[in-house]
Design a protein around this motif. Structure first.
Motif, mmCIF file in Angstrom:
data_model
loop_
_atom_site.group_PDB
_atom_site.id
_atom_site.type_symbol
_atom_site.label_atom_id
_atom_site.label_comp_id
_atom_site.label_asym_id
_atom_site.label_seq_id
_atom_site.Cartn_x
_atom_site.Cartn_y
_atom_site.Cartn_z
ATOM 1 N N TYR A 180 0.641 -1.344 -0.227
ATOM 2 C CA TYR A 180 0.005 -0.198 -0.012
ATOM 3 C C TYR A 180 0.847 1.183 0.102
ATOM 4 O O TYR A 180 1.823 1.555 0.891
ATOM 5 C CB TYR A 180 -0.890 -0.004 1.182
ATOM 6 N N VAL A 181 0.497 2.192 -0.674
ATOM 7 C CA VAL A 181 1.125 3.319 -0.969
ATOM 8 C C VAL A 181 0.158 4.662 -0.664
ATOM 9 O O VAL A 181 -0.672 4.569 -1.348
ATOM 10 C CB VAL A 181 2.014 3.901 -2.193
ATOM 11 N N GLY A 182 0.263 5.622 0.274
ATOM 12 C CA GLY A 182 -0.712 6.723 0.289
ATOM 13 C C GLY A 182 -0.183 7.764 1.313
ATOM 14 O O GLY A 182 1.059 7.796 1.502
ATOM 15 N N LEU A 183 -1.115 8.502 1.581
ATOM 16 C CA LEU A 183 -0.710 9.768 2.317
ATOM 17 C C LEU A 183 -0.931 9.526 3.953
ATOM 18 O O LEU A 183 -1.490 8.748 4.377
ATOM 19 C CB LEU A 183 -1.718 10.770 1.946
ATOM 20 N N ASP A 184 0.365 10.465 4.533
ATOM 21 C CA ASP A 184 -0.129 10.383 5.865
ATOM 22 C C ASP A 184 -1.079 11.286 6.476
ATOM 23 O O ASP A 184 -0.947 12.526 6.663
ATOM 24 C CB ASP A 184 1.457 10.833 6.590
ATOM 25 N N ASN A 185 -2.174 10.661 6.828
ATOM 26 C CA ASN A 185 -3.482 11.200 6.742
ATOM 27 C C ASN A 185 -3.285 12.021 8.188
ATOM 28 O O ASN A 185 -4.165 12.985 8.151
ATOM 29 C CB ASN A 185 -4.678 10.324 6.585
ATOM 30 N N ARG A 186 -2.797 11.588 9.329
ATOM 31 C CA ARG A 186 -2.707 12.071 10.495
ATOM 32 C C ARG A 186 -1.868 13.525 10.554
ATOM 33 O O ARG A 186 -2.373 14.411 10.765
ATOM 34 C CB ARG A 186 -2.250 11.239 11.493
ATOM 35 N N ALA A 187 -0.760 13.273 9.675
ATOM 36 C CA ALA A 187 0.172 14.329 9.598
ATOM 37 C C ALA A 187 -0.703 15.622 8.585
ATOM 38 O O ALA A 187 -0.663 16.740 8.751
ATOM 39 C CB ALA A 187 1.358 14.179 8.737
ATOM 40 N N ALA A 188 -1.439 15.161 7.433
ATOM 41 C CA ALA A 188 -2.079 16.152 6.828
ATOM 42 C C ALA A 188 -3.447 16.660 7.702
ATOM 43 O O ALA A 188 -3.235 18.128 7.539
ATOM 44 C CB ALA A 188 -2.976 15.365 5.728
ATOM 45 N N LEU A 189 -3.961 16.280 8.678
ATOM 46 C CA LEU A 189 -5.071 16.777 9.241
ATOM 47 C C LEU A 189 -4.388 17.696 10.244
ATOM 48 O O LEU A 189 -4.885 18.758 10.774
ATOM 49 C CB LEU A 189 -5.845 15.580 9.909
ATOM 50 N N GLU A 306 7.259 5.282 -5.730
ATOM 51 C CA GLU A 306 7.260 4.218 -4.590
ATOM 52 C C GLU A 306 6.185 2.964 -5.023
ATOM 53 O O GLU A 306 6.640 1.895 -4.890
ATOM 54 C CB GLU A 306 6.865 4.571 -3.438
ATOM 55 N N ALA A 307 5.219 3.501 -5.705
ATOM 56 C CA ALA A 307 4.389 2.173 -6.320
ATOM 57 C C ALA A 307 4.926 1.323 -7.319
ATOM 58 O O ALA A 307 4.883 0.036 -7.213
ATOM 59 C CB ALA A 307 2.902 2.947 -6.765
ATOM 60 N N VAL A 308 5.625 1.984 -8.399
ATOM 61 C CA VAL A 308 6.481 1.195 -9.133
ATOM 62 C C VAL A 308 7.636 0.430 -8.459
ATOM 63 O O VAL A 308 7.719 -0.745 -8.697
ATOM 64 C CB VAL A 308 6.966 2.185 -10.476
ATOM 65 N N ASP A 309 8.275 1.009 -7.603
ATOM 66 C CA ASP A 309 9.474 0.266 -6.938
ATOM 67 C C ASP A 309 9.048 -0.813 -6.027
ATOM 68 O O ASP A 309 9.586 -1.802 -5.811
ATOM 69 C CB ASP A 309 10.265 1.248 -5.971
ATOM 70 N N SER A 310 7.633 -0.676 -5.363
ATOM 71 C CA SER A 310 7.153 -1.932 -4.476
ATOM 72 C C SER A 310 6.907 -2.998 -5.630
ATOM 73 O O SER A 310 7.039 -4.154 -5.054
ATOM 74 C CB SER A 310 5.956 -1.436 -3.839
ATOM 75 N N LEU A 311 6.566 -2.881 -6.767
ATOM 76 C CA LEU A 311 6.308 -3.979 -7.468
ATOM 77 C C LEU A 311 7.805 -4.655 -7.929
ATOM 78 O O LEU A 311 7.802 -5.779 -7.924
ATOM 79 C CB LEU A 311 5.532 -3.532 -8.910
ATOM 80 N N ARG A 318 10.306 -10.090 -1.890
ATOM 81 C CA ARG A 318 10.055 -9.263 -0.920
ATOM 82 C C ARG A 318 8.441 -9.949 -0.489
ATOM 83 O O ARG A 318 7.794 -9.522 -1.440
ATOM 84 C CB ARG A 318 10.282 -7.871 -0.943
ATOM 85 N N GLU A 319 7.955 -10.107 0.535
ATOM 86 C CA GLU A 319 6.637 -10.455 1.027
ATOM 87 C C GLU A 319 5.724 -9.105 0.977
ATOM 88 O O GLU A 319 6.240 -8.153 1.195
ATOM 89 C CB GLU A 319 6.653 -10.807 2.615
ATOM 90 N N PRO A 320 4.847 -9.453 0.382
ATOM 91 C CA PRO A 320 3.745 -8.235 0.347
ATOM 92 C C PRO A 320 3.365 -7.598 1.592
ATOM 93 O O PRO A 320 3.297 -8.178 2.641
ATOM 94 C CB PRO A 320 2.491 -8.828 -0.504
ATOM 95 N N GLY A 321 2.283 -6.819 1.562
ATOM 96 C CA GLY A 321 1.804 -6.293 2.936
ATOM 97 C C GLY A 321 2.571 -4.860 3.419
ATOM 98 O O GLY A 321 2.273 -4.556 4.492
ATOM 99 N N GLN A 322 3.669 -4.538 2.920
ATOM 100 C CA GLN A 322 4.163 -3.545 3.189
ATOM 101 C C GLN A 322 3.453 -2.145 3.013
ATOM 102 O O GLN A 322 2.613 -1.971 2.069
ATOM 103 C CB GLN A 322 5.602 -3.126 2.467
#
Length: 333
Positions: A180-189, A306-311, A318-322
């Motif tokens: 999963y790749v996404g925003l730090d939502n806590r930091a945003a708020l 990061e999304a491309v690098d994770s693939l 490397r195990e998924p779930g990062q």
């Protein structure tokens, strides 16, 4: 007959894969014997053996004498060089368009072909169908911008067993079978609320959707509520349906800050300034004539890379779930 046999083998192989994806044969389930499958499909024993040989070589099934032929029951990475990337996303607004452009740049840099799948907006079932079709046709590296949590996540788990590498982006956090790749939502708020307080807000409103079940919206609402309770100031939370709905009035006695869950919601609700109300949102701020808007701009390029690098990392075993979350920055227009 010799010319038709390879095609018949491929048809049977795809049939078995479809049965696994549909859930008829779950991970670890026993498959028909060669004799049973030959009788039920009308194929020859030679054809069945070849189809099973191919599936075993791909790691999709396991065969041994005591247990018979079974569907694999553990995730496996699709190895080798990154050749193609399937990007499954809708294009309803500026944010998704910028993400597609960024993924395209990083796919080219990786010398990988980008295959774009665009379902109707907010239709998780169609996104899933596109993912299955891509994997069945050889696109084994998928970036998925999930519409909402209406997915049947068990099918994505089956795709992992079939060798698909997967990274989810932004709205849906998938769990252990994909990155999963996404925003730090806590930091945003925290950043938006801090700026609103510095701007003199005495009342804080969080505006979100009532009928969209996505993890990012829930995370942002939870962060807002937690921060407000710790600050101890005046606040409310308003949830509007996508079909419309009236915005309740703001308190008349205090300057107010309206913090929208994302930029498209802000843009759809506010077309003109409201006296005493200042606007804030997650993502790049849209323009509202006559009033400043502060947004928490997401680092689209870094997240796409990061999304491309994770693939790539999944291909290396490397195990998924990062989970990787990114901080953004405040921008006012």
């Amino acid at each position: 007959m010799k010319e038709q046999e390879p095609n018949r083998t491929e048809q049977l192989r795809l049939f078995i894969v479809g049965e696994i994806l549909s859930g008829r044969f779950e991970p670890g389930a026993k498959l028909p014997s060669e004799r049973e499958l030959a009788e039920s499909s009308g194929a020859s024993r030679v054809t069945v053996r070849r189809a099973y040989d191919q599936l075993e070589a791909a790691g999709i099934i396991l065969r041994n004498r005591p247990r018979g032929t079974r569907v694999a029951d553990s995730f496996r990475a699709h190895p080798g060089p990154l050749e193609s990337i399937g990007l499954i996303t809708t294009l309803p607004h500026d944010f998704s368009g910028r993400f597609v452009e960024a993924v395209s740049r990083h796919a080219r840099a990786a010398d990988a072909l980008l295959v774009l799948g665009i379902p109707e907006p907010d239709t998780g079932g169609e996104q899933l169908a596109i993912a299955v079709k891509m994997a069945a046709r050889g696109v084994k590296d998928l970036i998925i911008w999930g519409a909402d949590r209406s997915f049947d996540f068990r099918v994505f788990e089956r795709l992992r067993i079939l060798g698909a590498n997967m990274t989810f982006f932004d709205q849906v956090v998938p769990g252990p079978f994909a990155d999963y790749v996404g925003l730090d939502n806590r930091a945003a708020l925290e950043a938006l609320i801090g700026q609103a307080a510095a701007d003199g807000a005495a009342h804080f409103r969080f505006l979100t959707r009532s009928d969209l079940n996505v993890d990012t919206n829930a995370e942002r609402e939870a962060a807002f509520l937690d921060i407000m309770q710790k600050i101890g100031t005046s606040f409310d939370i308003v949830r509007l349906p996508r079909t419309g709905g009236a915005l309740p009035p703001f308190p008349a006695a205090a300057p107010a800050a309206c913090i929208c869950v994302n930029a498209p919601l802000l843009q759809s609700v506010f077309r003109a300034p409201l006296p005493g109300v200042r606007l804030y949102c997650v993502d790049r701020p849209p323009s509202v004539p006559g009033t400043p808007v502060t947004g928490y701009r997401q680092p689209i390029d870094a997240m796409a890379r990061e999304a491309v690098d994770s693939l790539r990392r999944q291909r290396k075993g490397r195990e998924p779930g990062q989970v990787r979350r990114f901080a953004g920055e405040l921008v006012t227009i």
